[in-house]
Design an enzyme around this catalytic site. Structure first.
Site, short mmCIF file in Angstrom:
data_model
loop_
_atom_site.label_atom_id
_atom_site.label_comp_id
_atom_site.label_asym_id
_atom_site.label_seq_id
_atom_site.Cartn_x
_atom_site.Cartn_y
_atom_site.Cartn_z
N ARG A 1 44.34 36.37 40.18
CA ARG A 1 45.69 36.92 40.14
C ARG A 1 46.69 35.93 39.59
NH1 ARG A 1 44.77 41.17 44.04
NH2 ARG A 1 46.56 42.53 44.23
N ARG B 1 50.48 56.87 47.88
CA ARG B 1 49.10 56.43 48.09
C ARG B 1 48.71 56.39 49.57
NH1 ARG B 1 46.33 51.49 44.77
NH2 ARG B 1 46.91 50.06 46.41
N ARG C 1 48.97 51.98 53.56
CA ARG C 1 48.86 50.53 53.72
C ARG C 1 50.26 49.92 53.78
NH1 ARG C 1 44.76 48.87 48.94
NH2 ARG C 1 46.52 47.49 48.54
N ARG D 1 55.30 43.48 45.14
CA ARG D 1 53.99 43.39 44.47
C ARG D 1 54.14 43.45 42.95
NH1 ARG D 1 50.57 47.97 46.96
NH2 ARG D 1 48.84 47.19 45.76
P1 AMP Z 1 44.75 44.61 46.43
O1 AMP Z 1 43.91 45.42 47.36
O2 AMP Z 1 43.96 43.98 45.31
O3 AMP Z 1 45.98 45.34 45.95
O4 AMP Z 1 45.30 43.36 47.30
C1 AMP Z 1 46.12 43.55 48.41
C2 AMP Z 1 46.81 42.25 48.77
O5 AMP Z 1 45.82 41.24 49.08
C3 AMP Z 1 47.66 41.63 47.69
O6 AMP Z 1 48.95 42.20 47.60
C4 AMP Z 1 47.68 40.17 48.12
O7 AMP Z 1 48.56 39.97 49.22
C5 AMP Z 1 46.27 39.96 48.66
N1 AMP Z 1 45.35 39.48 47.59
C6 AMP Z 1 44.30 40.16 47.03
N2 AMP Z 1 43.68 39.43 46.10
C7 AMP Z 1 44.35 38.24 46.06
C8 AMP Z 1 44.22 37.06 45.25
N3 AMP Z 1 43.28 36.95 44.29
N4 AMP Z 1 45.07 36.04 45.51
C9 AMP Z 1 46.03 36.13 46.46
N5 AMP Z 1 46.23 37.21 47.22
C10 AMP Z 1 45.40 38.28 47.02
#
Ligand code: AMP
Length: 210
Positions: free
Chosen positions: A88, A122, A151, A162
């Site tokens: 990320r 969502r 969520r 985000r």
């Molecule tokens: P996602 O399900 O990929 O949208 O991730 C949900 C949340 O998890 C994100 O908004 C971040 O807070 C955290 N997160 C997921 N992947 C990462 C990553 N590679 N680095 C840092 N935080 C992460």
């Protein structure tokens, strides 16, 4: 084949990954899912992660990388995997290079107004993680019978953060992988099957080039 899936929050990475898993016979590894499991553990560490995720910000790279390394050590990853949600940041991409040779980065390109509309409705299954949109899915439970919920990071305040986080930290990865010559842009379509077909076409090219 080792694939990085890149795209804004709500661009449909999870849905596309689910379809690619069946086609390519390799697992998807979602760092968001790994983190949600730890966040649900009820420990102090888990609660800290939960708080960060709910805010829409990023969890520390050290924490995510440790979880990812452990997951990549499992036997089902030997023929490859699809990374959803990692890297990320540029720093994470550089660290990933120490542990994996990525063959292709699929960038899911979707217009921002489409994404905002999708994210605001969502709902996610607490059991299997399947994602629906409350505007089109009118049942109160998931197909698997699990409870559906919004969520914390899909709530409006967190969505805005985000996006900011994505624009600032993650978007530069498009150029990063372009410069490495492995970026494949996939146009996200209304119908997930059309997006999937675009991704397969892009990956066919990537396989031929390798
Ligand atoms: P996602 O399900 O990929 O949208 O991730 C949900 C949340 O998890 C994100 O908004 C971040 O807070 C955290 N997160 C997921 N992947 C990462 C990553 N590679 N680095 C840092 N935080 C992460």
């Amino acid at each position: 084949m080792k694939i990085v899936l890149l795209g804004a929050p709500g661009s449909g990475k999870g849905t596309l990954a689910g379809k690619l898993v069946d086609e390519l016979n390799i697992p998807t590894i979602s760092t968001g899912d790994l983190l949600r499991k730890t966040a649900a553990s009820g420990t102090e560490f888990g609660n800290k992660i939960k708080e960060t995720m709910a805010s829409g910000g990023l969890v520390s790279t050290e924490t995510v990388l440790e979880m990812l390394k452990a997951r990549l050590g499992e036997s089902d990853t030997k023929n490859g995997y699809i990374l959803d949600g990692f890297p990320r940041t540029i720093e994470q991409a550089q660290l990933l290079e120490n542990i994996a040779d990525i063959d292709a980065c699929l960038y899911l390109d979707v217009d921002k107004d489409v994404i905002v509309d999708r994210l605001s409705g969502r709902i996610t299954c607490r059991d299997c993680g399947k994602i629906y949109n409350s505007k089109t899915y009118k049942e109160t439970t998931c197909e698997c019978g699990g409870e559906l919920y919004v969520r914390d990071d899909d709530k409006p305040e967190a969505i805005a953060i985000r996006f900011e986080t994505y624009e600032k930290n993650t978007k530069p990865l498009i150029k990063y992988y372009q410069d490495k010559g492995i970026l494949k842009t996939v146009k996200g379509m209304d119908d997930p099957m059309d997006t999937f077909k675009n991704a397969i076409d892009a990956l066919d090219c990537a396989q031929k080039e390798n």
